[in-house]
Design a protein around this motif. Sequence first.
Motif, short mmCIF file in Angstrom:
data_model
loop_
_atom_site.label_atom_id
_atom_site.label_comp_id
_atom_site.label_asym_id
_atom_site.label_seq_id
_atom_site.Cartn_x
_atom_site.Cartn_y
_atom_site.Cartn_z
N ALA A 178 -96.25 -71.15 35.85
CA ALA A 178 -96.99 -70.61 34.70
C ALA A 178 -98.38 -70.15 35.11
O ALA A 178 -98.85 -69.09 34.67
N THR A 179 -99.03 -70.92 35.96
CA THR A 179 -100.37 -70.55 36.42
C THR A 179 -100.36 -69.23 37.17
O THR A 179 -101.30 -68.43 37.09
N GLU A 180 -99.26 -68.98 37.88
CA GLU A 180 -99.14 -67.76 38.66
C GLU A 180 -98.56 -66.60 37.85
O GLU A 180 -98.35 -65.50 38.38
N GLY A 181 -98.27 -66.84 36.57
CA GLY A 181 -97.78 -65.77 35.71
C GLY A 181 -96.28 -65.57 35.71
O GLY A 181 -95.78 -64.62 35.09
N ASP A 182 -95.54 -66.44 36.39
CA ASP A 182 -94.07 -66.33 36.39
C ASP A 182 -93.53 -67.12 35.20
O ASP A 182 -93.07 -68.26 35.33
N LEU A 183 -93.58 -66.50 34.03
CA LEU A 183 -93.26 -67.22 32.81
C LEU A 183 -91.77 -67.53 32.69
O LEU A 183 -91.40 -68.54 32.08
N ALA A 184 -90.93 -66.69 33.26
CA ALA A 184 -89.49 -66.97 33.21
C ALA A 184 -89.17 -68.25 33.99
O ALA A 184 -88.42 -69.11 33.51
N GLU A 185 -89.73 -68.37 35.19
CA GLU A 185 -89.52 -69.58 35.98
C GLU A 185 -90.14 -70.79 35.30
O GLU A 185 -89.58 -71.89 35.31
N ALA A 186 -91.29 -70.59 34.69
CA ALA A 186 -91.96 -71.69 33.99
C ALA A 186 -91.10 -72.17 32.82
O ALA A 186 -90.93 -73.38 32.62
N ARG A 187 -90.56 -71.23 32.04
CA ARG A 187 -89.70 -71.62 30.91
C ARG A 187 -88.48 -72.39 31.39
O ARG A 187 -88.08 -73.40 30.78
N HIS A 188 -87.90 -71.94 32.49
CA HIS A 188 -86.72 -72.64 33.02
C HIS A 188 -87.08 -74.08 33.40
O HIS A 188 -86.37 -75.04 33.03
N GLY A 189 -88.16 -74.25 34.14
CA GLY A 189 -88.55 -75.59 34.57
C GLY A 189 -88.93 -76.50 33.43
O GLY A 189 -88.52 -77.67 33.37
N PHE A 190 -89.71 -75.97 32.48
CA PHE A 190 -90.11 -76.79 31.33
C PHE A 190 -88.90 -77.14 30.46
O PHE A 190 -88.83 -78.24 29.90
N THR A 191 -87.96 -76.21 30.35
CA THR A 191 -86.75 -76.49 29.57
C THR A 191 -85.94 -77.61 30.21
O THR A 191 -85.44 -78.51 29.52
N GLU A 192 -85.79 -77.56 31.52
CA GLU A 192 -85.05 -78.61 32.23
C GLU A 192 -85.75 -79.96 32.10
O GLU A 192 -85.11 -80.99 31.89
#
Length: 250
Positions: A178-192
């Motif tokens: 998320a800090t780096e702006g990769d919101l798709a990866e951030a959503r995946h990780g936070f969802t898991e």
Amino acid sequence: MADTALSESVVGVPDVWRLRARGCWAEAAALLAPFAADDAGAALNRAELLVEACFYQVDGWAEAEDALRTAEALASSDEERGAAASERGCLAYGATVFSVRDRADEARSAFGRSAALLGPGSPGRPLLDFRRGLVAENIAANPAAARAAYRRAHAGAVAHGATLLTSSTWRHLAGLAATEGDLAEARHGFTESLRIRVALGHLVGTAPALLSLATVTPDPDESARLRTEAARLHTLLGGVPVWLAPDLAG
């Protein structure tokens, strides 16, 4: 704020787990107190609980310190000494990031001792890697080193079946994304991370997971729903973790 990811040895004790998952660390520690005076495992588990309580309540440092000294005194094997050193590092790290006292050098030294005692295949090694990642991210401001440590911790947690730790590694890797702006990866990780915490019944860790997911959810209605649920749980648990309140109010 950073998770501590308590070891699976404590998670596996049903009554202790139920209390701890609801933020009742003192009550959980009390169940272990009769055994902690002369049993190294019980003493370490009790210290782990009280150290974690410091991270959620930003209080109780002296009691955690006393419990940790007992665990250190009773430790007799490399595994026990390594686990106690990891807790020592975690407590020192927490005191530093919450501005209680700067103990960053003590944290690094303790984690170094732990690494020397816990072999690469030790079940305690993934937790140690995760905690060293926290130091890299939040004290050294080195996200690359933090990511590498979190990835090692994640692989080790999966290999050892350390489910709660896996939730924390997902969460912190997502935070870096998320800090780096990769919101798709951030959503995946936070969802898991959220999925695991809900499945485990880890209520005290669910509100932060909900709020983290809300920050990277593009749908305003869904983001608001997640924030509302996080606030409901936070209130239900008596305002724990205490550091979440400003983010919920924002």
